[in-house]
Design a protein around this motif. Structure first.
Motif: not given
Length: 188
Positions: A33-37, A57-59, A73-75, A97
């Motif tokens: 799992v990679v997460e981005y703000s 926020h993107v996971s 992807f969940h944004t 999603d």
């Protein structure tokens, strides 16, 4: 001095997108799992044509399977886009999603759900893919809530649209068939 500043800005933009490059070859079996703000710097670096700024926020859950990678992807968050009616900036909530499959292949190519990644490199750049998912989540028509548009712009629109419609009616001759129908309607 100005040239040096532009080179630094360009380099900063380029470096900020490096974190979106995923080394698929280096991923362990199973799920990563990679997460981005994402903030305004992301939209500036990607040179987003539709979105001016935002906070998202993107996971990304990356599942390594036999022969392919499944990316989920969940944004969620908010982006700033121009209102279609008054052209002022407005906040647009985003919740989306998306699913994508990545496979190793000879050439970089993509279709709707499968992205081919060069096997020599093994790097998948998510920066533009994330932006595309965000852009697709923005409604086709985006306007402020009733009463929130720029009042001066709405008055100008109403003034110009009423001027144009009255000008068109007075200068454009009425089709004789419609005139005959009006007369028939008046007789009944």
């Amino acid at each position: 001095m100005l040239v040096l500043k532009n080179i630094r800005n360009f380099a900063a933009r380029m470096c900020s997108l490096e974190r979106f490059k995923i080394d698929l070859k280096g991923l362990q079996p199973g799920e990563t799992v990679v997460e981005y703000s994402l903030g305004d710097d992301y939209f500036e670096a990607i040179e987003a044509p539709e979105v001016k700024s935002g906070a998202l926020h993107v996971s990304v859950a990356i599942r390594r399977q036999t022969g392919f990678f499944e990316l989920l992807f969940h944004t969620s968050g908010m982006v700033v886009v121009p209102c279609d009616l008054c052209l002022d900036d407005m906040e647009q909530p985003i919740e989306t999603d998306n699913r994508l499959v990545a496979k190793f292949g000879d050439a970089d190519s993509e279709d709707d759900e499968v992205v081919m990644v060069s096997e020599d490199e093994g790097i998948l750049d998510l920066s533009w893919l994330i932006y595309e998912f965000v852009a697709l989540a923005i409604p086709i028509r985006h306007v402020h809530a009733p009463g929130k548009c720029n009042a001066a712009m709405i008055r100008a629109l109403e003034e110009h649209s009423s001027d144009r419609s009255s000008d068109e009616e007075s200068t454009k001759p009425i089709d004789p068939r419609w005139e005959a129908l009006k007369e028939l309607r008046g007789k009944s």
